[in-house]
Structures are given as C-alpha cells and as structure tokens.
Design a protein around this motif. Sequence first.
Motif, mmCIF file in Angstrom:
data_model
loop_
_atom_site.group_PDB
_atom_site.id
_atom_site.type_symbol
_atom_site.label_atom_id
_atom_site.label_comp_id
_atom_site.label_asym_id
_atom_site.label_seq_id
_atom_site.Cartn_x
_atom_site.Cartn_y
_atom_site.Cartn_z
ATOM 1 N N PRO A 29 0.730 -1.329 0.063
ATOM 2 C CA PRO A 29 0.096 0.013 0.006
ATOM 3 C C PRO A 29 0.824 1.257 0.014
ATOM 4 N N HIS A 30 2.003 1.348 0.644
ATOM 5 C CA HIS A 30 2.769 2.288 0.662
ATOM 6 C C HIS A 30 3.296 2.758 -0.867
ATOM 7 N N MET A 31 3.412 1.562 -1.612
ATOM 8 C CA MET A 31 3.804 2.047 -2.992
ATOM 9 C C MET A 31 2.806 2.545 -3.887
ATOM 10 N N VAL A 32 1.455 2.335 -3.728
ATOM 11 C CA VAL A 32 0.452 2.802 -4.617
ATOM 12 C C VAL A 32 0.724 4.192 -5.160
ATOM 13 N N VAL A 33 1.176 5.122 -4.219
ATOM 14 C CA VAL A 33 1.240 6.406 -4.668
ATOM 15 C C VAL A 33 2.288 6.711 -5.839
ATOM 16 N N PHE A 34 3.540 5.866 -5.395
ATOM 17 C CA PHE A 34 4.764 5.872 -6.321
ATOM 18 C C PHE A 34 4.342 5.275 -7.454
ATOM 19 N N LYS A 35 3.654 4.119 -7.601
ATOM 20 C CA LYS A 35 3.183 3.797 -8.559
ATOM 21 C C LYS A 35 2.303 4.401 -9.866
ATOM 22 N N ASN A 36 1.282 5.255 -8.981
ATOM 23 C CA ASN A 36 0.639 6.204 -9.789
ATOM 24 C C ASN A 36 1.369 7.197 -10.320
ATOM 25 N N LEU A 37 2.524 7.856 -9.730
ATOM 26 C CA LEU A 37 3.356 8.767 -10.353
ATOM 27 C C LEU A 37 3.972 8.372 -11.402
ATOM 28 N N GLU A 38 4.670 7.157 -11.214
ATOM 29 C CA GLU A 38 5.609 6.553 -12.353
ATOM 30 C C GLU A 38 4.570 6.346 -13.533
ATOM 31 N N ARG A 39 3.511 6.010 -13.402
ATOM 32 C CA ARG A 39 2.710 5.762 -14.703
ATOM 33 C C ARG A 39 2.293 7.015 -15.047
ATOM 34 N N GLN A 40 2.065 7.934 -14.472
ATOM 35 C CA GLN A 40 2.065 9.400 -15.204
ATOM 36 C C GLN A 40 3.328 10.002 -15.638
ATOM 37 N N TYR A 41 4.312 9.816 -14.987
ATOM 38 C CA TYR A 41 5.625 10.166 -15.566
ATOM 39 C C TYR A 41 6.165 9.659 -16.656
ATOM 40 N N ARG A 42 5.762 8.283 -16.914
ATOM 41 C CA ARG A 42 6.200 7.569 -18.348
ATOM 42 C C ARG A 42 5.495 7.556 -19.563
ATOM 43 N N LYS A 43 4.562 8.539 -19.444
ATOM 44 C CA LYS A 43 3.568 8.752 -20.504
ATOM 45 C C LYS A 43 4.614 9.545 -21.687
ATOM 46 N N ARG A 44 4.080 9.310 -22.996
ATOM 47 C CA ARG A 44 4.967 9.937 -24.005
ATOM 48 C C ARG A 44 5.390 11.285 -23.782
#
Length: 141
Positions: free
Chosen positions: A85-100
């Motif tokens: 659960p502590h990684m959910v925020v980071f995973k969401n940030l990474e997903r948005q950061y990795r866009k084209r």
Amino acid sequence: MEMDKLPDKIINLDTIRVNRSADKKCKCRKKHFVVDTRNRLVHCQCGAQEDPFEALYYLAAHRERLQEETEHLLEQRKQITNYKPHMVVFKNLERQYRKRRGEQMIPRCPNCNRGFRFEELSGWVNERFEKRLRDKEKSKE
C-alpha cells in the motif's frame, strides 16, 4: 379368539418405520462438500447427505474446476504478496511520469503550485519531524 381374552405375548411392530424428516437429495450444480470426521459422513453445503463414493467420483470428474480454483487462489496470493500500500502513490506517479513526451505529466509542488522534475528533489525529511514543524507554525499563527 374372543375379545375379552387378550394374548399374553405382545408383538412389537417397530421393526420398520417411515422417516419423513430424512435429508433430501442434493440438487446443487457446483457441490461443495463438508466431511464429518466424527460420524464419517459427507454432506453437501446445502445440508444434504452424500454417499462418500459419489462425492469422490464427483471430485474426480470435476477436477478441472478444482484446478481453476487453485490457480485463482495462487493468483490472489501473488497479488496479496505484491501489494504494497505504501507504493500505490509511487506507482501512480510513475505511470503518469512514463507517458509519451509532450503528454508527460510532472508533479506539482504542494506549496508553490509549480511543476518540477523528480531529478530536482533536493532531499528527504522525517515525516514526524516535519509534522511537528508544521504544527508549531500553525500554533504561532
């Protein structure tokens, strides 16, 4: 035989009786068995008593379903193991950061509202220490 003279020996007629409260046959499509180890009986989850051989035959004939359930449980275990659960925020940030490029999102500072790149992070601070500082600042206001 005369009515006034009754026989000395009475014959019991309870050798066979009708049981109208006997368990009903199971009509479940997907059976789930409950094994009673004390009485050595097998029941369906609906309460109907099952013949142990029939239950074993059903399980053997429907082993594919058991295999699917096992695979589903293993997948759930894998998801639970990987869930942090502590990684959910980071995973969401990474997903948005990795866009084209051009559509890439960057985080925004909660204080000044300006965007910044992760490379610009200057350091980290202890959460409890930061909370105490903010509480002190609020109490001075």
